[in-house]
Design a protein around this motif. Sequence first.
Motif, mmCIF file in Angstrom:
data_model
loop_
_atom_site.group_PDB
_atom_site.id
_atom_site.type_symbol
_atom_site.label_atom_id
_atom_site.label_comp_id
_atom_site.label_asym_id
_atom_site.label_seq_id
_atom_site.Cartn_x
_atom_site.Cartn_y
_atom_site.Cartn_z
ATOM 1 N N ALA A 173 30.987 41.850 36.217
ATOM 2 C CA ALA A 173 30.145 43.018 36.507
ATOM 3 C C ALA A 173 29.116 42.697 37.572
ATOM 4 O O ALA A 173 28.847 43.523 38.471
ATOM 5 N N LEU A 174 28.527 41.506 37.535
ATOM 6 C CA LEU A 174 27.534 41.135 38.544
ATOM 7 C C LEU A 174 28.158 40.989 39.919
ATOM 8 O O LEU A 174 27.574 41.425 40.929
ATOM 9 N N THR A 175 29.320 40.367 39.992
ATOM 10 C CA THR A 175 29.961 40.195 41.297
ATOM 11 C C THR A 175 30.406 41.538 41.885
ATOM 12 O O THR A 175 30.297 41.755 43.096
ATOM 13 N N GLN A 176 30.889 42.439 41.042
ATOM 14 C CA GLN A 176 31.263 43.765 41.536
ATOM 15 C C GLN A 176 30.040 44.546 41.996
ATOM 16 O O GLN A 176 30.089 45.245 43.021
ATOM 17 N N ALA A 177 28.934 44.431 41.266
ATOM 18 C CA ALA A 177 27.712 45.110 41.697
ATOM 19 C C ALA A 177 27.217 44.549 43.018
ATOM 20 O O ALA A 177 26.735 45.301 43.883
ATOM 21 N N ASP A 178 27.338 43.234 43.195
ATOM 22 C CA ASP A 178 26.921 42.630 44.456
ATOM 23 C C ASP A 178 27.819 43.062 45.603
ATOM 24 O O ASP A 178 27.368 43.239 46.742
ATOM 25 N N SER A 179 29.114 43.262 45.314
ATOM 26 C CA SER A 179 30.056 43.658 46.371
ATOM 27 C C SER A 179 29.875 45.110 46.793
ATOM 28 O O SER A 179 29.944 45.437 47.979
ATOM 29 N N PHE A 180 29.628 46.003 45.812
ATOM 30 C CA PHE A 180 29.543 47.433 46.107
ATOM 31 C C PHE A 180 28.111 47.911 46.324
ATOM 32 O O PHE A 180 27.892 49.107 46.557
ATOM 33 N N GLY A 181 27.130 47.046 46.228
ATOM 34 C CA GLY A 181 25.749 47.439 46.473
ATOM 35 C C GLY A 181 25.110 48.226 45.353
ATOM 36 O O GLY A 181 24.159 48.977 45.580
ATOM 37 N N ILE A 182 25.601 48.072 44.128
ATOM 38 C CA ILE A 182 25.016 48.764 42.982
ATOM 39 C C ILE A 182 23.730 48.056 42.583
ATOM 40 O O ILE A 182 23.663 46.825 42.616
ATOM 41 N N PRO A 183 22.677 48.799 42.234
ATOM 42 C CA PRO A 183 21.430 48.149 41.802
ATOM 43 C C PRO A 183 21.669 47.203 40.638
ATOM 44 O O PRO A 183 22.280 47.572 39.627
ATOM 45 N N GLY A 215 13.334 39.312 41.866
ATOM 46 C CA GLY A 215 14.689 39.311 42.366
ATOM 47 C C GLY A 215 15.625 38.632 41.372
ATOM 48 O O GLY A 215 15.203 37.983 40.423
ATOM 49 N N PHE A 216 16.915 38.773 41.618
ATOM 50 C CA PHE A 216 17.877 38.227 40.669
ATOM 51 C C PHE A 216 17.773 36.710 40.593
ATOM 52 O O PHE A 216 17.815 36.137 39.495
ATOM 53 N N GLY A 232 27.427 30.601 47.989
ATOM 54 C CA GLY A 232 27.093 32.004 47.788
ATOM 55 C C GLY A 232 26.884 32.345 46.331
ATOM 56 O O GLY A 232 27.374 31.645 45.431
ATOM 57 N N ARG A 233 26.167 33.447 46.102
ATOM 58 C CA ARG A 233 25.891 33.845 44.718
ATOM 59 C C ARG A 233 27.176 34.172 43.976
ATOM 60 O O ARG A 233 27.354 33.773 42.817
ATOM 61 N N THR A 234 28.089 34.883 44.621
ATOM 62 C CA THR A 234 29.340 35.264 43.965
ATOM 63 C C THR A 234 30.150 34.038 43.582
ATOM 64 O O THR A 234 30.679 33.951 42.463
ATOM 65 N N GLU A 235 30.258 33.076 44.503
ATOM 66 C CA GLU A 235 31.027 31.864 44.209
ATOM 67 C C GLU A 235 30.380 31.056 43.088
ATOM 68 O O GLU A 235 31.071 30.501 42.219
#
Length: 263
Positions: A194-204, A139-140, A171-174
């Motif tokens: 890029a990581l926060t956007q991927a986490d928000s939109f559910g991108i792998p 996992g990340f 939180g991970r994003t914060e």
Amino acid sequence: MPRRKLTDDLDAPFSERVLDPLLKRFLGIGRRLSGADTGNRIHRRLELAGNPAGWTVDRVVSAKVLCAIGGFIVGGAFAALLSPGSTARLVIVVGGIVIGFFAPNFYLYQKSYDRQNEIQKGLADAIDLLTISVESGLGFDAALQQVARNTTGPLAEEFARVLREMQIGQGRTEALRALADRTNLADLRSFVSALTQADSFGIPIGQVLRVQSSEMRVKRRQHAEAKAQQVPVKITIPLIFCILPCLFIAVMGPAAISIMHTF
């Protein structure tokens, strides 16, 4: 009772009896001499420098006054040795005070510059290791822990701090955005974005890491090429003022000596 109190005061460490009150007095003077937003600027610089052990905003402000006094003493001694005119002596003393007052700022700037440079150098390798760890099935958070454990330097320390912040409930994003705020590197900010956007939109996350890893390798190569192109320009001044005069002396010196003997 007063005798016992006097004995306790004498048994206290020298730092508590002398240095701490002196630093508090210097702190008050430094706050009056500095601007209102000096504390925020110093705190930001300390964050960029990695919060060196023992360095706080109050200690930096106190150190500015202490270094200004040291600069006054050194400047006065230097002016006394040279024995210049009154105007030149005043300029030397004032210059020593100014240099001493801003010396802690210069030190923190250099520390922060060196630290950000080290983070920039290790960013591409850290993202490669993070990508390999995620693609191997971790996992990340576990992959981030592997990077923090198996690498060294300020970037590993920042990743370890991100993990600690997530462990205490953030939180991970914060936590990732706080990581970007503690640096002034555009590459790291784009990686966190890029990581926060991927986490928000559910991108792998693995796909995002592969793209970021490829981009970081390209940027590192471009950065190395830019540094290599700057070498001829940077070597011009030493070449003109250091190498060419010595070369002229070695080549033209014997000829000049022969001409002098002839005439």
